[in-house]
Design a protein around this motif. Structure first.
Motif, PDB file in Angstrom:
ATOM      1  N   GLU A  23      -7.056   4.217  -1.230  1.00 12.76           N
ATOM      2  CA  GLU A  23      -5.814   3.722  -0.661  1.00 12.76           C
ATOM      3  C   GLU A  23      -5.625   2.267  -1.070  1.00 12.76           C
ATOM      4  O   GLU A  23      -6.594   1.526  -1.165  1.00 12.76           O
ATOM      5  CB  GLU A  23      -5.857   3.814   0.866  1.00 12.76           C
ATOM      6  CG  GLU A  23      -6.061   5.220   1.390  1.00 12.76           C
ATOM      7  CD  GLU A  23      -6.328   5.273   2.870  1.00 12.76           C
ATOM      8  OE1 GLU A  23      -5.782   6.173   3.522  1.00 12.76           O
ATOM      9  OE2 GLU A  23      -7.075   4.410   3.379  1.00 12.76           O
TER      10      GLU A  23
ATOM     11  N   ILE B  22      -0.533  -2.241   1.326  1.00  6.76           N
ATOM     12  CA  ILE B  22       0.867  -2.596   1.103  1.00  6.76           C
ATOM     13  C   ILE B  22       0.985  -4.074   1.473  1.00  6.76           C
ATOM     14  O   ILE B  22       0.899  -4.443   2.644  1.00  6.76           O
ATOM     15  CB  ILE B  22       1.800  -1.718   1.957  1.00  6.76           C
ATOM     16  CG1 ILE B  22       1.567  -0.242   1.619  1.00  6.76           C
ATOM     17  CG2 ILE B  22       3.259  -2.118   1.744  1.00  6.76           C
ATOM     18  CD1 ILE B  22       2.265   0.721   2.558  1.00  6.76           C
TER      19      ILE B  22
ATOM     20  N   ARG C  88      -1.500   2.836   1.620  1.00  6.47           N
ATOM     21  CA  ARG C  88      -0.927   4.085   1.124  1.00  6.47           C
ATOM     22  C   ARG C  88      -1.943   4.755   0.216  1.00  6.47           C
ATOM     23  O   ARG C  88      -2.650   4.096  -0.543  1.00  6.47           O
ATOM     24  CB  ARG C  88       0.398   3.853   0.425  1.00  6.47           C
ATOM     25  CG  ARG C  88       0.289   3.283  -0.952  1.00  6.47           C
ATOM     26  CD  ARG C  88       1.652   3.231  -1.671  1.00  6.47           C
ATOM     27  NE  ARG C  88       1.742   1.959  -2.350  1.00  6.47           N
ATOM     28  CZ  ARG C  88       2.646   1.037  -2.118  1.00  6.47           C
ATOM     29  NH1 ARG C  88       3.578   1.228  -1.235  1.00  6.47           N
ATOM     30  NH2 ARG C  88       2.643  -0.093  -2.774  1.00  6.47           N
ATOM     31  N   ARG C  89      -2.000   6.076   0.307  1.00  6.70           N
ATOM     32  CA  ARG C  89      -2.947   6.848  -0.489  1.00  6.70           C
ATOM     33  C   ARG C  89      -2.513   6.818  -1.953  1.00  6.70           C
ATOM     34  O   ARG C  89      -1.336   7.007  -2.260  1.00  6.70           O
ATOM     35  CB  ARG C  89      -2.983   8.294   0.021  1.00  6.70           C
ATOM     36  CG  ARG C  89      -3.959   9.157  -0.708  1.00  6.70           C
ATOM     37  CD  ARG C  89      -4.047  10.584  -0.184  1.00  6.70           C
ATOM     38  NE  ARG C  89      -2.887  11.028   0.549  1.00  6.70           N
ATOM     39  CZ  ARG C  89      -2.932  11.507   1.787  1.00  6.70           C
ATOM     40  NH1 ARG C  89      -4.070  11.590   2.433  1.00  6.70           N
ATOM     41  NH2 ARG C  89      -1.828  11.908   2.378  1.00  6.70           N
TER      42      ARG C  89
END
Length: 89
Positions: free
Chosen positions: A36, A39, A48-49
């Motif tokens: 991940e 952000i 976020r993955r």
């Protein structure tokens, strides 16, 4: 850019298939790694993955050699759901 990796072990009680791997895999415990990225533009920590990978035995190696294969998280969830719905009888 900050990247973190999460590791988990998922167990399949039956032989299974998962999109992205062209063969049936035996029942057992598999290590899944999810990468991940942070952000950056937010005022709080959020990730976020960016990649999901599973360690599987190399075909024909009898489980002695392992390879890491990139898979989709939804495909992993589908395989787990199908496995859970199969009877042991």
């Amino acid at each position: 850019m900050t990247i973190r990796s999460r590791r988990e072990v998922v167990t399949f009680n039956h032989p299974f298939r998962i999109r992205g791997i062209d063969r049936q895999l035996p029942a057992g415990a598999y290590e899944v790694v999810t990468d991940e990225e942070m952000i950056e533009s937010l005022s709080f920590a959020a990730f976020r993955r960016v990649a999901t990978m599973i360690k599987v035995p190399v075909e024909g190696s009898r489980g002695l050699a392992m390879e890491v294969v990139s898979i989709g998280p939804a495909d992993l969830s589908d395989a787990q759901r199908i496995d859970a719905g199969q009877s042991d009888g």
